[in-house]
Design a protein around this motif. Structure first.
Motif, PDB file in Angstrom:
ATOM      1  N   LEU A  71     -31.229  21.706  16.703  1.00  0.00           N
ATOM      2  CA  LEU A  71     -30.190  21.505  15.385  1.00  0.00           C
ATOM      3  C   LEU A  71     -30.268  19.748  15.409  1.00  0.00           C
ATOM      4  N   VAL A  72     -29.903  19.292  14.201  1.00  0.00           N
ATOM      5  CA  VAL A  72     -29.525  18.008  13.886  1.00  0.00           C
ATOM      6  C   VAL A  72     -28.077  17.847  13.335  1.00  0.00           C
ATOM      7  N   ALA A  77     -18.110  15.762  14.056  1.00  0.00           N
ATOM      8  CA  ALA A  77     -16.856  16.314  14.231  1.00  0.00           C
ATOM      9  C   ALA A  77     -16.278  17.522  14.049  1.00  0.00           C
ATOM     10  N   LYS A  78     -17.056  18.226  12.773  1.00  0.00           N
ATOM     11  CA  LYS A  78     -16.899  19.512  12.354  1.00  0.00           C
ATOM     12  C   LYS A  78     -17.729  20.441  12.794  1.00  0.00           C
ATOM     13  N   GLY A  79     -18.863  19.921  13.709  1.00  0.00           N
ATOM     14  CA  GLY A  79     -19.900  21.131  14.271  1.00  0.00           C
ATOM     15  C   GLY A  79     -20.768  21.548  13.155  1.00  0.00           C
ATOM     16  N   ILE A  80     -20.850  20.703  12.181  1.00  0.00           N
ATOM     17  CA  ILE A  80     -21.792  21.206  11.107  1.00  0.00           C
ATOM     18  C   ILE A  80     -23.208  20.602  11.620  1.00  0.00           C
ATOM     19  N   ASN A  81     -24.214  21.510  11.478  1.00  0.00           N
ATOM     20  CA  ASN A  81     -25.552  21.015  11.659  1.00  0.00           C
ATOM     21  C   ASN A  81     -26.489  21.446  10.674  1.00  0.00           C
ATOM     22  N   ASN A  82     -27.750  20.902  10.829  1.00  0.00           N
ATOM     23  CA  ASN A  82     -28.779  21.408  10.206  1.00  0.00           C
ATOM     24  C   ASN A  82     -29.385  22.193  11.269  1.00  0.00           C
ATOM     25  N   GLY A  83     -29.459  23.711  10.888  1.00  0.00           N
ATOM     26  CA  GLY A  83     -29.669  24.673  11.990  1.00  0.00           C
ATOM     27  C   GLY A  83     -31.003  24.661  12.681  1.00  0.00           C
ATOM     28  N   GLN A 105     -27.186  32.076  -1.426  1.00  0.00           N
ATOM     29  CA  GLN A 105     -26.917  31.472  -0.083  1.00  0.00           C
ATOM     30  C   GLN A 105     -25.420  31.189   0.157  1.00  0.00           C
ATOM     31  N   ILE A 106     -24.914  31.311   1.166  1.00  0.00           N
ATOM     32  CA  ILE A 106     -23.489  31.135   1.603  1.00  0.00           C
ATOM     33  C   ILE A 106     -23.626  30.136   2.895  1.00  0.00           C
ATOM     34  N   GLY A 107     -23.421  28.677   2.309  1.00  0.00           N
ATOM     35  CA  GLY A 107     -23.121  27.854   3.527  1.00  0.00           C
ATOM     36  C   GLY A 107     -24.524  26.972   3.268  1.00  0.00           C
ATOM     37  N   ALA A 108     -24.902  26.031   1.980  1.00  0.00           N
ATOM     38  CA  ALA A 108     -26.115  25.489   1.939  1.00  0.00           C
ATOM     39  C   ALA A 108     -25.999  24.305   2.671  1.00  0.00           C
TER      40      ALA A 108
END
Length: 282
Positions: A71-72, A77-83, A105-108
């Motif tokens: 993951l990148v 801070a929000k825990g959002i990654n490129n999976g 797609q939900i969550g692009a």
């Protein structure tokens, strides 16, 4: 002197490894991962790699560091990654997008996996990608400008009607899919999402729309940040108590179509999960 591999060669080997892990027999999947540069969908390097819940910064902005099964961070801070690439390859193999199909797609995020999905439905297919975070949605629009048949929608997909879809690809943890998502599936349509009914359960579910209802196949574990509007906000009426119950799910129903019965594994106000196949005895 040993020759250093170029970025195209590195990306090609990465694509081969990632798609081998998916066990897909579709050669288009490897070509799609090879064709899309991951660095084009990330902020400028150096990058923050996520390993075992910890962050490790790459030594430099050399994109070669990105072509690993990691993951990148996009927003630490929000825990959002490129999976994780291998998980997404396995998901894409499971839903098998075909040429000409309509994918939602939900969550692009910033659009990396959106781009790969778009290549799988060429030449006449479409991808409609929802992103609730305005900053990420703007980045995804910029990043996806060169890709055909892609539309990025800045909206809450749980409260917005989805287009009729051959496949719905959900990149956020869902306690229960909104009934409208099921209604958006065309006959034979597939939806894949990370099921998160509780903090202890994180399981990929593959839903297929058939004549008798919506069948469900549990797949691999999957951990995603919660989907706004379809996670903590939903109050369950019943939840599974054991791992065996979790793995027993075989169908999902809209409560408007069928009331929960003794086969119910998890029940929410608008949908419920059953241990019976869609064509099982009522």
């Amino acid at each position: 002197m040993t020759r250093r591999a170029g970025i195209e060669e590195i990306r090609g080997f990465y694509a081969r490894l990632i798609t081998a892990a998916s066990k897909s027999s579709d050669p288009r999947l490897e070509r799609a991962f090879e064709a899309v540069p991951r660095e084009a969908f990330l902020p400028p390097g150096p990058w923050r790699i996520v390993v075992g819940g910890r962050h490790v910064d790459t030594p430099s902005a050399d994109p070669a560091y990105l072509y690993q099964d990691v993951l990148v961070a996009l927003d630490a801070a929000k825990g959002i990654n490129n999976g994780e690439p291998s998980l997404h390859a396995r998901w894409m193999a499971a839903i098998a997008p075909a040429s000409g199909e309509a994918v939602t797609q939900i969550g692009a995020g910033t659009g990396y996996y959106t781009a790969i999905l778009s290549l799988l439905v060429l030449p006449t297919g479409t991808v409609t990608a929802f992103e609730i975070d305005e900053r990420l949605a703007d980045a995804a629009r910029r990043n996806l400008a060169p890709f055909e048949g892609v539309a990025v929608v800045h909206a809450d997909a749980t409260g917005t009607p989805l287009p009729a879809s051959d496949a719905i690809y959900v990149n956020a943890g869902v306690a229960a899919p909104p009934a409208g998502w099921l209604s958006a599936l065309k006959p034979g349509g597939r939806m894949i999402f990370p099921w998160r009914p509780s903090d202890k359960i994180a399981l990929t579910l593959l839903v297929t729309a058939g004549d008798g209802g919506f069948s469900v196949k549990p797949l691999m574990p999957s951990w995603f940040i919660p989907c706004v509007g379809a996670s903590e906000e939903l109050k369950p009426l019943r939840l599974p108590e054991t791992a065996a119950e979790v793995r027993s799910i075989r169908s999902v129903w809209r409560t408007a179509d069928r009331a929960p019965d003794e086969s119910a594994v998890a029940v929410y106000p608008d949908v419920w999960f059953s241990s019976k196949e869609p064509g099982g005895d009522r």
